[in-house]
Every structure is written in structure tokens, then in C-alpha cells.
Design a protein around this motif. Structure first.
Motif, PDB file in Angstrom:
ATOM      1  N   ASN A 184      -6.397   8.773   4.634  1.00  0.00           N
ATOM      2  CA  ASN A 184      -5.247   7.519   4.795  1.00  0.00           C
ATOM      3  C   ASN A 184      -4.989   6.693   4.422  1.00  0.00           C
ATOM      4  OD1 ASN A 184      -2.654   6.691   5.703  1.00  0.00           O
ATOM      5  ND2 ASN A 184      -3.890   5.911   8.095  1.00  0.00           N
ATOM      6  N   GLU A 216      -6.065  15.297   1.099  1.00  0.00           N
ATOM      7  CA  GLU A 216      -4.740  15.421   1.158  1.00  0.00           C
ATOM      8  C   GLU A 216      -4.727  14.569   2.896  1.00  0.00           C
ATOM      9  OE1 GLU A 216      -3.729  19.159   2.066  1.00  0.00           O
ATOM     10  OE2 GLU A 216      -5.104  20.081   3.490  1.00  0.00           O
ATOM     11  N   TYR A 264      -2.064   3.210  -3.693  1.00  0.00           N
ATOM     12  CA  TYR A 264      -2.530   4.384  -3.762  1.00  0.00           C
ATOM     13  C   TYR A 264      -2.276   5.593  -3.761  1.00  0.00           C
ATOM     14  CZ  TYR A 264      -6.815   0.657  -3.100  1.00  0.00           C
ATOM     15  OH  TYR A 264      -7.709  -0.530  -3.405  1.00  0.00           O
ATOM     16  N   SER A 265      -1.621   5.558  -3.621  1.00  0.00           N
ATOM     17  CA  SER A 265      -0.482   6.951  -3.368  1.00  0.00           C
ATOM     18  C   SER A 265      -0.248   7.229  -4.919  1.00  0.00           C
ATOM     19  CB  SER A 265       0.794   7.035  -2.379  1.00  0.00           C
ATOM     20  OG  SER A 265       1.293   7.663  -2.827  1.00  0.00           O
ATOM     21  N   GLN A 306      -3.870   9.450  -5.889  1.00  0.00           N
ATOM     22  CA  GLN A 306      -4.602  10.077  -5.143  1.00  0.00           C
ATOM     23  C   GLN A 306      -3.094  11.432  -5.194  1.00  0.00           C
ATOM     24  OE1 GLN A 306      -3.625   8.859  -1.036  1.00  0.00           O
ATOM     25  NE2 GLN A 306      -4.522  10.980  -0.045  1.00  0.00           N
ATOM     26  N   LYS A 307      -2.244  10.935  -5.257  1.00  0.00           N
ATOM     27  CA  LYS A 307      -0.799  12.244  -5.465  1.00  0.00           C
ATOM     28  C   LYS A 307      -1.115  12.894  -7.252  1.00  0.00           C
ATOM     29  CE  LYS A 307       3.122  10.962  -3.397  1.00  0.00           C
ATOM     30  NZ  LYS A 307       4.590  10.014  -3.748  1.00  0.00           N
ATOM     31  N   TYR A 316       2.718  19.302  -4.459  1.00  0.00           N
ATOM     32  CA  TYR A 316       1.891  18.629  -5.419  1.00  0.00           C
ATOM     33  C   TYR A 316       1.752  19.943  -6.515  1.00  0.00           C
ATOM     34  CZ  TYR A 316       0.097  15.603  -1.893  1.00  0.00           C
ATOM     35  OH  TYR A 316       0.738  13.985  -0.451  1.00  0.00           O
ATOM     36  N   PRO A 372      -0.898   1.867   0.608  1.00  0.00           N
ATOM     37  CA  PRO A 372       0.693   2.747  -0.238  1.00  0.00           C
ATOM     38  C   PRO A 372      -0.024   2.406  -1.940  1.00  0.00           C
ATOM     39  CG  PRO A 372       1.404   1.931   1.835  1.00  0.00           C
ATOM     40  CD  PRO A 372      -0.111   1.943   1.672  1.00  0.00           C
TER      41      PRO A 372
END
Length: 315
Positions: A244, A241, A249-250, A253-254, A285, A247
Motif C-alpha cells: 500500500n 500486489e 509510486y504506482s 509498482q505496476k 498486469y 500514488p
């Protein structure tokens, strides 16, 4: 191309012998097997002394007194490896006979590849291969024909754990350049050190290659199946979490965060981190688990933890 198999071990001489046998049964033998023993007794040392070792493979055994623990033991092995490539193998897992030959072939075909890995079979504590459950495991970690090659970026492979925690081949120089560590941005990495290393390997952006072939056996021991009292998922959640990333890779990551939520909640409660457990439970999540058994089990444990411990959080 010289390959060193690195095996950290702790109080499991019988499993370790099986792991060594799997290395010595390779269609392409490793150049060297190096073992870092953190055992608190001499049983593993006695087993090693009784082994009949092939003269074709160098064997290096180190009994650490006092114990180095997982992080430093793994770094010790990487730093002492004499091969150009290292294969990390847990003492209770096994390599399939064509593993090293397959990974060496991939690296020879494209010398720019720094990390190569394949699929894993699940096996029971007694060594029975779980042929029915193994495909589901590999599909979940994007280890399928659709992702063969370098389809995922290194950070995606690290986040989603397509890059496995052992049974892979890696440039020795990379393993030394990105060592395991005990502390990170979240403080003590605890048992989340494997996830921390996987993320940092991804951030180093080496060329990775997934080969759509079973190369290793991953043992579901009693320890690996009893994770509620561990902190690996909780620590991994905190790491994920705080990343940084760009975007693009969002989504990955989620997905990685979603996979950790339920176990992270239970581990946070076990560690008396009630506030963290509530925060993860009500995070975006975890919402996809509403109406599942796991959701209500976590809710029950949350309420129980609140009455027992009040609100405490990680430091």
C-alpha cells in the motif's frame, strides 16, 4: 572505512574460490572476508584450508552444522561483520577489480550515502562474459547513465530491482537494522526472501546511489535459469500486489508486477495454486502480454493445470 565482504555458500567450492579470488584482486582490498558455509559435506572446508590467504585481509570461515539456510546464513554474516560497510557477494558471482574502490570513493564523497551499487555483467556457467546481453539487462533495471546517482527513490530502486541482489555496498548498521526474514504478510517468504528484503530496504529510506559502471559479474547457472519449479516470482508477486504505497509510486509498482506475471503464473501452477495462477493470468498486469508466445504458453498451462488439479490457492 572498513569493508567486510560477506559470502554465503552451499556446495560450490570451485565457484567460491573464484569469488574469493575476485575479492583478493581488488584495487582496494577489503578489510575482511567472512564466509558462511551451509554445505552438507566437507569439500568447501577442505578448499578453504588449502587457500593461501593474504595477510592484508582478514578471513573468517564458518561451517554451519546443521545448515542455517539462506535467510539465517545471510543474517549471520551481517551480524558477524567487523567492517563499517558490508558487500554481499553470492558464492557463484564475482566482483570486478575496481568494485570496492569505486563504491568506497562514492561513500567518502558523500558520507550520507548508505547503499551504493553499479551495473552487472551477465556471464555463463563457465565464466564467459555476455557482453551482448548485459546492456539489455541493465537497461531493463534502470541501470543506465540517465539514472546515475540518486535519481530513483529508495522504494523505487527496491521495487524495480535497480538495487541488485548482490554486489552492492551497504552500511553494516542498515543491514542489521533490516534483517532478512522467513515470514512476512504473505506468510512464508520462500525463495522470495530477496525481494522481500529489497522492498523493506527501500521502505527504510536509506540514501542510495547508483554508479553507472560495471562492478560485478552475475553468473547464469543452470539453477538460476531453471525457475519454473522455484517460487521466487510467485512470492514476489504476492508481496508486490499487497503493498500500500503512495500514488506517486504506482507506475513503478505496476511495472514490477507486470514483470513478474508470466513466471509467477508458471510457478503457481507448479505449486498447485491454480486459483492464484488464474487470478494473475486475468489481472490487469498480464494484459500487456496478449498475442505473445508467453501468453498462449501460460494459457495452455492454465488449462492443463485446471484439469489436473482443480482450483487451489495459496494459504
Amino acid at each position: 572505512m572498513k569493508v567486510t565482504v560477506c559470502i554465503p555458500t552451499y556446495n560450490r567450492p570451485d565457484f567460491l574460490k573464484q569469488a574469493i579470488d575476485s575479492c583478493l584482486s581488488q584495487t582496494l582490498l577489503p578489510y575482511e572476508i567472512i564466509i558462511g558455509d551451509d554445505s552438507n559435506d566437507d569439500k568447501t572446508e577442505e578448499m578453504m584450508a588449502s587457500l593461501q590467504i593474504s595477510q592484508d585481509v582478514m578471513m573468517s570461515y564458518h561451517h554451519h552444522t546443521p545448515s542455517l539456510k539462506q535467510t539465517e546464513n545471510t543474517n549471520f554474516l551481517f551480524n558477524h561483520a567487523q567492517g563499517d560497510k558490508v558487500v554481499l557477494l553470492h558464492d557463484d558471482d564475482l566482483l570486478l577489480p575496481e568494485a570496492i574502490e569505486t563504491m568506497v570513493r562514492i561513500c567518502k564523497e558523500d558520507p550520507s550515502i548508505e547503499v551504493v551499487y553499479g551495473k552487472q555483467y551477465l556471464m555463463s556457467d563457465s565464466g564467459e562474459i555476455k557482453y551482448d546481453k548485459s546492456p539489455q539487462l541493465n537497461e531493463a533495471y534502470f541501470r543506465s547513465a540517465a539514472y546515475e546517482g540518486s535519481k530513483l527513490s529508495p522504494i523505487e530502486a527496491g521495487l524495480i530491482q535497480q538495487f541488485p541482489n548482490n554486489g552492492f555496498m551497504m552500511d553494516t548498521a542498515l543491514a542489521r537494522r533490516v534483517p532478512w526474514r522467513k515470514t512476512s504478510e504473505i506468510g512464508d517468504t520462500g525463495n522470495g526472501t530477496e525481494m522481500d528484503w529489497s522492498i523493506r530496504i527501500g521502505l527504510a529510506e536509506p540514501k542510495m546511489y547508483f554508479v553507472n559502471k560495471y562492478l560485478a559479474l552475475y553468473r547464469l547457472s543452470e539453477v538460476s535459469m531453471s525457475q519454473n519449479s522455484d517460487d521466487s516470482a510467485f512470492k514476489a508477486y504476492l508481496m508486490l500486489e499487497r503493498l500500500n504505497l503512495e500514488p506517486k509510486y504506482s507506475p513503478i509498482q505496476k511495472l514490477a508486477l507486470k514483470r513478474k506475471t508470466q513466471l509467477a503464473i508458471r510457478q503457481a501452477l507448479f505449486l498447485n495454486k491454480t486459483k492464484d495462477a488464474f487470478r494473475i493470468f486475468f489481472s490487469k498486469y498480464h494484459t500487456n502480454f496478449i498475442w505473445t508466445k508467453g501468453y498462449y504458453k501460460s494459457l495452455f498451462l492454465l488449462v492443463l493445470g485446471l484439469f489436473k488439479n482443480g482450483f487451489t490457492t495459496s494459504k
